[in-house]
Design an enzyme around this catalytic site. Sequence first.
Site, PDB file in Angstrom:
ATOM      1  N   HIS A 216       7.392 -49.452  28.061  1.00 54.12           N
ATOM      2  CA  HIS A 216       7.655 -48.091  28.541  1.00 54.12           C
ATOM      3  C   HIS A 216       9.130 -47.703  28.497  1.00 54.12           C
ATOM      4  O   HIS A 216       9.467 -46.557  28.282  1.00 54.12           O
ATOM      5  CB  HIS A 216       7.103 -47.900  29.961  1.00 54.12           C
ATOM      6  CG  HIS A 216       7.806 -48.704  30.995  1.00 54.12           C
ATOM      7  ND1 HIS A 216       7.640 -50.060  31.095  1.00 54.12           N
ATOM      8  CD2 HIS A 216       8.688 -48.360  31.958  1.00 54.12           C
ATOM      9  CE1 HIS A 216       8.393 -50.511  32.096  1.00 54.12           C
ATOM     10  NE2 HIS A 216       9.037 -49.502  32.628  1.00 54.12           N
ATOM     11  N   ASP A 217      10.024 -48.680  28.683  1.00 55.57           N
ATOM     12  CA  ASP A 217      11.456 -48.354  28.710  1.00 55.57           C
ATOM     13  C   ASP A 217      12.192 -48.793  27.448  1.00 55.57           C
ATOM     14  O   ASP A 217      13.417 -48.880  27.456  1.00 55.57           O
ATOM     15  CB  ASP A 217      12.113 -48.999  29.936  1.00 55.57           C
ATOM     16  CG  ASP A 217      12.110 -48.067  31.142  1.00 55.57           C
ATOM     17  OD1 ASP A 217      11.896 -46.847  30.944  1.00 55.57           O
ATOM     18  OD2 ASP A 217      12.307 -48.548  32.266  1.00 55.57           O
ATOM     19  N   LYS A 220      15.398 -47.255  26.135  1.00 55.89           N
ATOM     20  CA  LYS A 220      16.720 -47.476  26.737  1.00 55.89           C
ATOM     21  C   LYS A 220      17.648 -48.215  25.778  1.00 55.89           C
ATOM     22  O   LYS A 220      18.854 -48.259  25.993  1.00 55.89           O
ATOM     23  CB  LYS A 220      16.573 -48.279  28.035  1.00 55.89           C
ATOM     24  CG  LYS A 220      16.093 -47.428  29.192  1.00 55.89           C
ATOM     25  CD  LYS A 220      16.152 -48.197  30.487  1.00 55.89           C
ATOM     26  CE  LYS A 220      15.706 -47.310  31.647  1.00 55.89           C
ATOM     27  NZ  LYS A 220      15.508 -48.084  32.870  1.00 55.89           N
ATOM     28  N   HIS A 245      15.446 -41.486  27.064  1.00 55.75           N
ATOM     29  CA  HIS A 245      14.825 -42.784  26.743  1.00 55.75           C
ATOM     30  C   HIS A 245      13.307 -42.672  26.593  1.00 55.75           C
ATOM     31  O   HIS A 245      12.696 -43.456  25.878  1.00 55.75           O
ATOM     32  CB  HIS A 245      15.214 -43.861  27.772  1.00 55.75           C
ATOM     33  CG  HIS A 245      14.424 -43.853  29.048  1.00 55.75           C
ATOM     34  ND1 HIS A 245      14.784 -43.107  30.139  1.00 55.75           N
ATOM     35  CD2 HIS A 245      13.286 -44.503  29.414  1.00 55.75           C
ATOM     36  CE1 HIS A 245      13.908 -43.302  31.116  1.00 55.75           C
ATOM     37  NE2 HIS A 245      12.989 -44.154  30.708  1.00 55.75           N
ATOM     38  N   HIS A 269       6.125 -41.368  31.545  1.00 57.26           N
ATOM     39  CA  HIS A 269       6.162 -42.155  32.783  1.00 57.26           C
ATOM     40  C   HIS A 269       7.179 -41.648  33.808  1.00 57.26           C
ATOM     41  O   HIS A 269       7.270 -42.192  34.900  1.00 57.26           O
ATOM     42  CB  HIS A 269       6.350 -43.654  32.488  1.00 57.26           C
ATOM     43  CG  HIS A 269       7.709 -44.049  32.008  1.00 57.26           C
ATOM     44  ND1 HIS A 269       8.104 -43.930  30.695  1.00 57.26           N
ATOM     45  CD2 HIS A 269       8.773 -44.571  32.658  1.00 57.26           C
ATOM     46  CE1 HIS A 269       9.329 -44.364  30.569  1.00 57.26           C
ATOM     47  NE2 HIS A 269       9.778 -44.754  31.746  1.00 57.26           N
ATOM     48  N   HIS A 270       7.944 -40.584  33.462  1.00 50.18           N
ATOM     49  CA  HIS A 270       8.860 -40.000  34.451  1.00 50.18           C
ATOM     50  C   HIS A 270       8.480 -38.567  34.822  1.00 50.18           C
ATOM     51  O   HIS A 270       9.273 -37.851  35.421  1.00 50.18           O
ATOM     52  CB  HIS A 270      10.303 -40.036  33.937  1.00 50.18           C
ATOM     53  CG  HIS A 270      10.915 -41.407  34.001  1.00 50.18           C
ATOM     54  ND1 HIS A 270      11.288 -41.995  35.182  1.00 50.18           N
ATOM     55  CD2 HIS A 270      11.180 -42.300  33.020  1.00 50.18           C
ATOM     56  CE1 HIS A 270      11.781 -43.212  34.931  1.00 50.18           C
ATOM     57  NE2 HIS A 270      11.724 -43.419  33.621  1.00 50.18           N
ATOM     58  N   ASP A 298       5.629 -48.816  38.693  1.00 49.28           N
ATOM     59  CA  ASP A 298       7.069 -48.939  38.436  1.00 49.28           C
ATOM     60  C   ASP A 298       7.870 -48.659  39.714  1.00 49.28           C
ATOM     61  O   ASP A 298       8.798 -49.387  40.068  1.00 49.28           O
ATOM     62  CB  ASP A 298       7.447 -47.918  37.333  1.00 49.28           C
ATOM     63  CG  ASP A 298       8.797 -48.225  36.699  1.00 49.28           C
ATOM     64  OD1 ASP A 298       9.327 -49.316  36.950  1.00 49.28           O
ATOM     65  OD2 ASP A 298       9.296 -47.365  35.953  1.00 49.28           O
TER      66      ASP A 298
HETATM   67 FE   LIG Z   1      11.797 -45.252  32.305  1.00 47.29          FE
END
Ligand SMILES: [Fe+2]
Length: 369
Positions: A216-217, A220, A245, A269-270, A298
Site C-alpha cells: 500500500h505504501d 513512498k 504516494h 487507503h487515505h 493501518d
Molecule cells: Fe500511505
Amino acid sequence: MSAHAKVEISSLPPRPEPWLPRLEGAPTDLAYVPTVLIVDDIDLNRRLLRGILKATPYRILEAKRPSAAFSVLDMEKVDLIVVDLVLPEMSGMEFCQMVKADRRTQLIPILMLTSIQGIENEVAGLESGADDFLLKPLRPGLVRTRVSTMLRHKALVDSLEEAETILFALAQSVEHRDRYTGMHCERLASYGIALAHALGLPKQEQLALFRGGYLHDIGKISIPDAILFKRGLLTEEEWETMRQHTIRGEQICRPMKTLAPVLPIIRSHHERWDGSGYPDHLVGEEIPLLARILQVADIYDALTTARPYKPAFSHDRAVAIMLEEARRGWRDPELVPLFAEVVVRQREAEPSEANVKQSLEAMRRELAG
Ligand SMILES: [Fe+2]
C-alpha cells in the site's frame, strides 16, 4: 500535420513515467534450457516421447511412477510435466491434483496424455489441474508445438512471478527504511485478512488485502527523504508531495495484471468517510471496502506501536481514538467496532513475531491454493 493526426496523437494514453518498471518486450534469457519431466511407467512410451523431443533443446527427465516424480520435483526445477493418464500408485488425475496442491509446484504446467477418448475424461483431467491434453497415438509435430507453447507460457509466468517478488522486496525495503515500523506490513496483512474473514469476503479479496498490507505504501519510494523523514511539521507543499504516494504506488503496480485487485487499496487507503481524505476525496461507500479495511488496520497499528513522537497506546485507548474518529466522520462507522472486536480475538492469542510470520505464510498458501 492534419487535424486528424493531431486528434490521434492527443488521444494516446500518457507516456509512463521514466522510473516505472517496464515489463513488456523485456529480453528473454536465451541461455536458459527448460526442463521437461516425463512421468510414465511404460518404457516404450517414455522412449517414444524422448524421441519426439530429441531435436528440441530441452533437458528431459524421466520418472516411472508418481513417487519418483515427486522426488525429482523436490530436487530439480522442472518447467513442464508430461504425464500419462494411467499410472501405477495413483491415477494421472490424482497426480495432477497433488502437483497443483503444492505451492512449490503449482505453477508447473501439466500436459496429460491419454488413449481414452471422451469429453468427460478431458473435463475431469482439466478439473484435476492438467493444463492440456493430447490423445494417443501421438503426432510428433503436435507434441512439439504443444510442449513449446506451454513452455513459453511458463517462462512468462516465471518472469511475472519474479517481478512480483521484486516488487514485494522493494515494498518491504521502503518500510524497513523507517526503523520504527518493523513487522508493520506483516501485522497489517494479518489484521486485514482477519477482518475480511469476519466479513465473509471471498478468498481473492483476502489475498488482495494480504498483498495490500505489503504494497500500500510502495509509492513512498518516490518521496524525497527530506520530506519522508522530516522532523517537525510538513509545509503544505511538502504535504502535497507526500499525498502523491498513493497515486505513485498505483502507477508502480499497475503494469502487473495480477495486482489489479490491489490497486484500489493502494490508491484509496487515505480517503476519509466524510470526503476529506485524498487523493480523490471519495465519500462513504465510494471508498473501496478493501481500502477502508486496510486503513482501519493501518491506523490501529500506528496507534498501538511506539513511534519517535509517541509511545505505544493500549488496545483500549487505540480503539477509543478510532471510535472518536468514526464519530467525527473520518472512518467507516460500522467497520471500526467490528475491527475492534476482531483484533481483540487476535490479541488474545498473543502472537509472537515468529507466529505471525508462520500463520501468514500458512494463510498465503491457503489463499494461493
Ligand atoms: Fe500511505
